[in-house]
Design an enzyme around this catalytic site. Structure first.
Site, PDB file in Angstrom:
ATOM      1  N   ALA A 163      60.941 -38.129  16.455  1.00 52.62           N
ATOM      2  CA  ALA A 163      60.571 -39.611  15.904  1.00 52.62           C
ATOM      3  C   ALA A 163      59.600 -40.121  16.605  1.00 52.62           C
ATOM      4  CB  ALA A 163      61.949 -40.451  16.618  1.00 52.62           C
ATOM      5  N   ARG A 223      61.981 -57.625  21.175  1.00 49.73           N
ATOM      6  CA  ARG A 223      60.872 -57.665  19.844  1.00 49.73           C
ATOM      7  C   ARG A 223      61.168 -58.771  19.091  1.00 49.73           C
ATOM      8  NH1 ARG A 223      61.977 -51.147  18.387  1.00 49.73           N
ATOM      9  NH2 ARG A 223      63.908 -51.628  19.115  1.00 49.73           N
ATOM     10  N   TYR A 236      53.782 -45.381  26.161  1.00 53.22           N
ATOM     11  CA  TYR A 236      54.642 -45.244  25.141  1.00 53.22           C
ATOM     12  C   TYR A 236      53.728 -44.460  24.124  1.00 53.22           C
ATOM     13  CZ  TYR A 236      57.469 -46.103  20.867  1.00 53.22           C
ATOM     14  OH  TYR A 236      58.301 -45.912  19.866  1.00 53.22           O
TER      15      TYR A 236
HETATM   16  N1  UDP Z   1      56.025 -60.852  19.338  1.00 55.84           N
HETATM   17  C1  UDP Z   1      55.909 -62.436  19.487  1.00 55.84           C
HETATM   18  N2  UDP Z   1      57.019 -62.998  20.282  1.00 55.84           N
HETATM   19  C2  UDP Z   1      58.222 -62.437  20.526  1.00 55.84           C
HETATM   20  C3  UDP Z   1      58.169 -61.096  20.520  1.00 55.84           C
HETATM   21  C4  UDP Z   1      57.061 -60.139  19.923  1.00 55.84           C
HETATM   22  O1  UDP Z   1      55.113 -63.248  18.915  1.00 55.84           O
HETATM   23  O2  UDP Z   1      58.937 -62.889  21.025  1.00 55.84           O
HETATM   24  C5  UDP Z   1      54.851 -60.515  18.663  1.00 55.84           C
HETATM   25  C6  UDP Z   1      54.102 -59.272  19.415  1.00 55.84           C
HETATM   26  O3  UDP Z   1      53.353 -59.813  20.357  1.00 55.84           O
HETATM   27  C7  UDP Z   1      53.569 -58.342  18.620  1.00 55.84           C
HETATM   28  C8  UDP Z   1      54.825 -58.431  17.431  1.00 55.84           C
HETATM   29  O4  UDP Z   1      55.427 -59.849  17.759  1.00 55.84           O
HETATM   30  O5  UDP Z   1      52.488 -58.970  18.186  1.00 55.84           O
HETATM   31  C9  UDP Z   1      55.470 -57.541  17.260  1.00 55.84           C
HETATM   32  O6  UDP Z   1      56.211 -57.107  18.387  1.00 55.84           O
HETATM   33  P1  UDP Z   1      57.390 -56.174  18.662  1.00 55.84           P
HETATM   34  O7  UDP Z   1      57.543 -56.424  20.109  1.00 55.84           O
HETATM   35  O8  UDP Z   1      58.459 -56.425  17.559  1.00 55.84           O
HETATM   36  O9  UDP Z   1      57.056 -54.821  18.165  1.00 55.84           O
HETATM   37  P2  UDP Z   1      55.442 -54.025  18.336  1.00 55.84           P
HETATM   38  O10 UDP Z   1      54.926 -54.022  16.699  1.00 55.84           O
HETATM   39  O11 UDP Z   1      54.417 -54.754  19.218  1.00 55.84           O
HETATM   40  O12 UDP Z   1      55.882 -52.691  18.786  1.00 55.84           O
END
Ligand code: UDP
Length: 311
Positions: free
Chosen positions: A115, A187, A146
């Site tokens: 994965a 997330r 990561y």
């Molecule tokens: N994000 C946000 N508010 C939150 C959590 C995440 O705006 O409370 C943003 C984060 O900065 C990123 C996007 O949402 O740009 C997706 O973040 P996530 O942590 O879900 O996963 P990533 O795609 O970054 O691994």
């Protein structure tokens, strides 16, 4: 009926994958050290004779008695909040953990399934991202624990394949959401849903113009199952190419819930990718994969889950 070992089986994706493999008639042994996985995700399988769960950390070695046909290595800390807090565990899961899984697959003459992630593309400067893109990754940034663990995991997988030691598959997983994400996962989707359910402000990081492409978990699992039972050894993107900004996602969740919460803006974490969208041409042509879930339907399922989980 195949015997499938799934590491990270108690996690969000691992538990859905376990359900799918059991539904398809296979036997599953799950392995998890519960660093981010949760036994409750598998509680409904307590009386399932074709399933067993082993508490174990794959970074310390891995030996399982009996026949195994497939080793699916899903064990990883996948939420940025988790891997920011546990960078060493994250690096070791992708490196030592992957090595131990590959060695087990070699001993058992099993297919190895890794994965991987869209994070191998880093902060991509082309969009959508095809598998042939090598990425734009900061090797020492906060996300490097990561990104590099997954890039190393892919390299290790390819080395075992090229040496003729193990037959392998690599999936590059794009943003996925659905029931069984943790309430405090950190997330975007779970954060926005929980915040809206509690009447708290929705925290958008940066100006919210960064994009993601969100895939409902059932579609992702379907793509992984297709890949597992194919003969495709090159990495394959699985995800939903419908791209949106994070601000749009916050607004959609707020509207879906009829929430009066305000949207507030918070600092953007380091190296947060500005855009992400899978090119799924390969998955379509080689696997016949096509995401089926509309975002609104997937969100409704996820919100139902969090209404129960947040109580
Ligand atoms: N994000 C946000 N508010 C939150 C959590 C995440 O705006 O409370 C943003 C984060 O900065 C990123 C996007 O949402 O740009 C997706 O973040 P996530 O942590 O879900 O996963 P990533 O795609 O970054 O691994």
């Amino acid at each position: 009926m195949a015997k499938i070992l799934i590491t990270g089986a108690a996690g969000f994706l691992g538990s859905h994958l376990t359900d799918r493999m059991l539904a398809d008639g296979h036997r599953v042994s799950g392995v998890d050290n519960f660093i981010t996985g949760d036994k409750r995700n598998l509680a409904h399988l307590r009386n399932e004779p074709r399933f067993d769960l082993i508490e174990h950390d794959i970074t310390t070695g891995l030996d399982i008695a009996g026949k195994i046909d497939y080793v699916m290595n899903m064990a990883s800390l996948a939420s940025p909040v988790d891997y920011f807090n546990h960078p060493l565990e994250t690096l070791l899961a992708g490196s030592a953990g992957s090595h131990n899984c590959l060695e087990l697959a070699k001993r058992k003459r099993a297919v190895y399934f890794f994965a991987s992630t869209s994070e191998v593309y880093g902060d991509p400067n082309i969009s959508p991202q095809p598998e042939s893109y090598w990425g734009n990754v900061n090797p020492v940034g906060v996300r490097s624990c990561y990104d590099e663990s997954k890039r190393y995991g892919e390299a290790l997988t390819m080395a075992y394949l090229r040496k003729g030691l193990v037959d392998t598959r690599i999936v590059r997983i794009f943003n996925t959401f659905g029931p069984r994400m943790r309430v405090n996962d950190g997330r975007a989707v779970p954060n926005f849903i929980i915040q809206a359910l509690h009447g708290e402000p929705l925290t958008v990081y940066g100006d919210g113009s960064q994009t993601r492409s969100f895939c409902y978990v059932d579609d992702l699992v379907d793509g992984m199952a297709r890949l597992l039972f194919s003969k495709v050894t090159q990495p394959v993107n699985i995800g939903n190419p419908d791209e949106m900004t994070i601000l749009q996602m916050a607004r959609q969740i707020k509207e879906t819930l009829g929430s009066k919460s305000e949207i507030v803006f918070r600092p953007l974490p380091g190296d947060d990718p500005k855009q992400r969208r899978p090119d799924i041409t390969l998955a379509r042509s080689l696997l016949g994969f096509e995401p089926k879930w509309a975002l609104a339907d997937g969100l409704a399922k996820t919100i139902d889950y969090f209404r129960g989980a947040a109580r």
